[in-house]
Design an enzyme around this catalytic site. Structure first.
Site, PDB file in Angstrom:
ATOM      1  N   GLY A 288       0.805  -1.212   0.000  1.00 22.51           N
ATOM      2  CA  GLY A 288       0.000   0.000   0.000  1.00 22.51           C
ATOM      3  C   GLY A 288       0.836   1.259   0.000  1.00 22.51           C
ATOM      4  O   GLY A 288       1.350   1.692  -1.039  1.00 22.51           O
ATOM      5  N   CYS A 289       1.001   1.849   1.171  1.00 18.24           N
ATOM      6  CA  CYS A 289       1.630   3.160   1.258  1.00 18.24           C
ATOM      7  C   CYS A 289       3.126   3.130   0.969  1.00 18.24           C
ATOM      8  O   CYS A 289       3.680   4.111   0.470  1.00 18.24           O
ATOM      9  CB  CYS A 289       1.347   3.776   2.622  1.00 18.24           C
ATOM     10  SG  CYS A 289      -0.421   4.117   2.880  1.00 18.24           S
TER      11      CYS A 289
END
Length: 212
Positions: A152-153
């Protein structure tokens, strides 16, 4: 994959075999080391305590080397009104509301008073923040990246780092995800399409070498 070639061989044969050379002015970027990911009482618990332990080592190494440290966090209004499509897609992000204990930093991974905190509401640490301008103003050319989560991030931030002209070096043991196969697949893609993926030992050697 073609024939009996491994995915690694297939990617390299197709031309995904380039390398980026880190520069002489690195910074450490820890992406969202939030309590949410290591607290079993949180819906976002991901079992990434080992990655958090390595992040602490990496943070200590960076501070000893005297390089800039930047730590990001997701922080949303209590009513979620600034969460946008990210929150609509992942309702579990409500645990990052400003009044939630899960939005706090993992013990030992909070930035020091003289280190930069970047608050964000999207996956990438660069989106709608002043991070790129800060790095440019301080002559940073390389980002050593640890954090959560890999798929994700961390991945979004590494991609934007490359697109902004900063060499991304993801520290292999200092990132984690809730599923080991997803984690490994994203490290594979980052290594072949976005930046470098180095073990902690290699990063420590890099930091121990005179950078000027």
């Amino acid at each position: 994959m073609t024939g009996s070639r491994s995915p690694q061989e297939d990617y390299e044969r197709a031309g995904f075999d380039g390398h980026l050379t880190p520069g002489t002015s690195p910074a450490l970027l820890l992406v969202d080391p939030a309590r949410a990911y290591v607290d079993p009482d949180c819906p976002l618990y991901a079992g990434v305590e080992q990655a958090a332990d390595t992040m602490r080592l990496l943070l200590a190494d960076a501070r000893r080397a005297g390089i800039p440290v930047i730590v990001t966090r997701v922080l949303l209004r209590a009513d979620g009104s600034d969460g946008g499509l990210f929150l609509r897609k992942v309702p579990a992000l409500r645990v990052f509301a400003e009044d939630s204990p899960f939005s706090a930093f993992i013990d030992g991974l909070a930035p020091a008073p003289d280190e930069l905190t970047v608050t964000k509401q999207s996956p990438s640490a660069f989106y709608d923040t002043a991070l790129a301008a800060h790095l440019t103003a301080n002559g940073i050319d390389t980002l050593l990246i640890g954090g959560l989560s890999t798929s994700g991030c961390v991945r979004a931030t590494a991609l934007d780092a490359m697109q902004h002209g900063f060499v991304p070096v993801v520290v292999e043991e200092a990132v984690g995800d809730r599923d080991p196969d997803v984690h490994a697949a994203n490290l594979f893609d980052i290594r072949h399409k976005i930046g470098e993926v180095w073990p902690l030992r290699r990063v420590q050697e890099y930091l121990a070498t005179p950078l000027g």
